[in-house]
Design a protein around this motif. Structure first.
Motif, short mmCIF file in Angstrom:
data_model
loop_
_atom_site.label_atom_id
_atom_site.label_comp_id
_atom_site.label_asym_id
_atom_site.label_seq_id
_atom_site.Cartn_x
_atom_site.Cartn_y
_atom_site.Cartn_z
N ARG A 101 0.81 -1.22 0.00
CA ARG A 101 0.00 0.00 0.00
C ARG A 101 0.84 1.28 0.00
O ARG A 101 0.54 2.20 -0.78
CB ARG A 101 -0.96 -0.01 1.19
N PRO A 102 1.88 1.41 0.82
CA PRO A 102 2.66 2.66 0.79
C PRO A 102 3.25 2.96 -0.59
O PRO A 102 3.24 4.10 -1.05
CB PRO A 102 3.76 2.42 1.84
N LEU A 103 3.77 1.91 -1.24
CA LEU A 103 4.35 2.11 -2.57
C LEU A 103 3.29 2.53 -3.57
O LEU A 103 3.51 3.44 -4.39
CB LEU A 103 5.04 0.83 -3.03
N LEU A 104 2.12 1.89 -3.53
CA LEU A 104 1.05 2.23 -4.46
C LEU A 104 0.52 3.64 -4.20
O LEU A 104 0.22 4.39 -5.15
CB LEU A 104 -0.09 1.22 -4.34
N LEU A 105 0.41 4.01 -2.93
CA LEU A 105 -0.05 5.37 -2.61
C LEU A 105 0.94 6.41 -3.13
O LEU A 105 0.53 7.43 -3.72
CB LEU A 105 -0.22 5.51 -1.10
N ALA A 106 2.22 6.16 -2.91
CA ALA A 106 3.23 7.11 -3.38
C ALA A 106 3.22 7.20 -4.91
O ALA A 106 3.30 8.30 -5.48
CB ALA A 106 4.61 6.69 -2.87
N THR A 107 3.09 6.05 -5.55
CA THR A 107 3.09 6.05 -7.02
C THR A 107 1.87 6.78 -7.57
O THR A 107 2.00 7.61 -8.49
CB THR A 107 3.10 4.59 -7.55
N ALA A 108 0.69 6.49 -7.01
CA ALA A 108 -0.53 7.15 -7.48
C ALA A 108 -0.48 8.65 -7.24
O ALA A 108 -0.88 9.44 -8.11
CB ALA A 108 -1.75 6.55 -6.79
N THR A 109 0.04 9.06 -6.09
CA THR A 109 0.11 10.49 -5.78
C THR A 109 1.08 11.21 -6.70
O THR A 109 0.78 12.30 -7.22
CB THR A 109 0.52 10.69 -4.31
N ILE A 110 2.24 10.62 -6.91
CA ILE A 110 3.25 11.26 -7.77
C ILE A 110 2.75 11.35 -9.21
O ILE A 110 2.85 12.41 -9.86
CB ILE A 110 4.58 10.50 -7.69
N MET A 111 2.21 10.25 -9.71
CA MET A 111 1.73 10.25 -11.09
C MET A 111 0.56 11.21 -11.28
O MET A 111 0.48 11.93 -12.28
CB MET A 111 1.34 8.83 -11.50
N GLY A 112 -0.35 11.24 -10.32
CA GLY A 112 -1.48 12.16 -10.41
C GLY A 112 -1.05 13.61 -10.35
O GLY A 112 -1.56 14.46 -11.08
N THR A 113 -0.07 13.89 -9.47
CA THR A 113 0.43 15.27 -9.38
C THR A 113 1.13 15.69 -10.66
O THR A 113 0.94 16.82 -11.15
CB THR A 113 1.39 15.39 -8.19
N LEU A 114 1.95 14.79 -11.21
CA LEU A 114 2.63 15.09 -12.47
C LEU A 114 1.63 15.32 -13.60
O LEU A 114 1.81 16.20 -14.45
CB LEU A 114 3.59 13.96 -12.83
N ALA A 115 0.55 14.52 -13.62
CA ALA A 115 -0.47 14.69 -14.66
C ALA A 115 -1.16 16.04 -14.51
O ALA A 115 -1.35 16.75 -15.51
CB ALA A 115 -1.48 13.55 -14.57
N ALA A 116 -1.53 16.41 -13.29
CA ALA A 116 -2.21 17.69 -13.08
C ALA A 116 -1.30 18.86 -13.47
O ALA A 116 -1.74 19.80 -14.16
CB ALA A 116 -2.64 17.81 -11.62
N VAL A 117 -0.04 18.80 -13.05
CA VAL A 117 0.90 19.87 -13.40
C VAL A 117 1.14 19.90 -14.91
O VAL A 117 1.21 20.97 -15.53
CB VAL A 117 2.23 19.68 -12.64
N GLY A 118 1.26 18.71 -15.51
CA GLY A 118 1.49 18.66 -16.95
C GLY A 118 0.33 19.24 -17.75
O GLY A 118 0.55 20.01 -18.70
N PHE A 119 -0.90 18.89 -17.37
CA PHE A 119 -2.06 19.44 -18.07
C PHE A 119 -2.15 20.95 -17.88
O PHE A 119 -2.49 21.69 -18.81
CB PHE A 119 -3.35 18.78 -17.58
N TYR A 120 -1.82 21.42 -16.67
CA TYR A 120 -1.86 22.87 -16.43
C TYR A 120 -0.81 23.59 -17.28
O TYR A 120 -1.11 24.63 -17.90
CB TYR A 120 -1.64 23.17 -14.96
N LEU A 121 0.40 23.07 -17.30
CA LEU A 121 1.45 23.70 -18.09
C LEU A 121 1.12 23.67 -19.58
O LEU A 121 1.42 24.63 -20.31
CB LEU A 121 2.79 23.01 -17.83
N ALA A 122 0.51 22.57 -20.04
CA ALA A 122 0.10 22.51 -21.45
C ALA A 122 -0.97 23.55 -21.73
O ALA A 122 -0.92 24.24 -22.77
CB ALA A 122 -0.42 21.10 -21.76
#
Length: 209
Positions: free
Chosen positions: A152-173
């Motif tokens: 669970r800790p690894l999956l939570l960290a992965t989901a949070t990082i990927m989701g944050t990168l996606a949100a930042v990426g869409f905003y920058l685009a």
């Protein structure tokens, strides 16, 4: 009896493109809501509700609801990003009237207008998916907490990082497309404004006796 005028092909294409954009944004947000609802309901309740959600009637209702959600999220994202959008616009257009005049000029040139429509299509998807990414990240994290999963800790960290990168990426685009669109609009309309000045007719030759 005269037949009513048919819509221009470009207008039909633009309407279809907007329908797809709204649906893409709405499906993403509805998916986030589904994950969030499953996380709140928990594993046992989700298993009991799964058969009802898999019916054709539920699928049709979900598609219609996704389109309605897409309209709502598009407006919400536009409102949330309005201060940034206005600041970017003032870098190319000093007043709202100047921007409106430039849009009118651009509409007179079909080729440039079609490119601008394509840019706005990408812009709407990016701003909508900025909010979708935030919801999907939060919903996924909550679901990982509620459901029995390994690592669970690894999956939570992965989901949070990927989701944050996606949100930042869409905003920058969205930011890049918006800024570039305003600059191109200012340059193109300035050029067409110069070209639109009619040439002066040559002065008549003086009458010779």
């Amino acid at each position: 009896m005269t037949r009513p005028p048919q819509p221009e092909p470009s207008a039909v294409v633009a309407a279809n493109a907007m329908f797809v954009e709204v649906l893409v944004v709405g499906i993403g947000f509805l998916t986030g809501l589904g994950i969030l609802a499953a996380a709140i309901a928990g594993p046992d309740n989700s298993r009991q509700l799964a058969p009802a959600a898999a019916t054709p009637l539920a699928a049709g209702a979900a598609l219609a609801f996704a389109y309605a959600l897409g309209i709502l999220i598009d407006r919400a994202a536009d409102t949330a990003l309005a201060p940034v959008r206005r600041r970017l616009r003032t870098q190319s257009f000093p007043t709202t009237a100047a921007y409106a005049q430039a849009r009118l000029k651009l509409a007179e040139i079909p080729a440039l207008a079609a490119r601008a429509d394509y840019a706005r299509s990408r812009l709407r998807i990016c701003r909508g998916w900025t909010l979708n990414s935030i919801l999907l990240t939060l919903a996924t994290d909550l679901a990982l907490w509620r459901y029995p999963v390994e690592h669970r800790p690894l999956l939570l960290a992965t989901a949070t990082i990927m989701g944050t990168l996606a949100a930042v990426g869409f905003y920058l685009a969205w930011h890049a497309i918006t800024s570039t669109g305003y600059r191109k609009l200012a340059a193109q309309t300035a050029l067409t404004g110069v070209q639109a000045i009619p040439a002066q007719p040559p002065a008549p030759a003086p009458n010779t006796p």
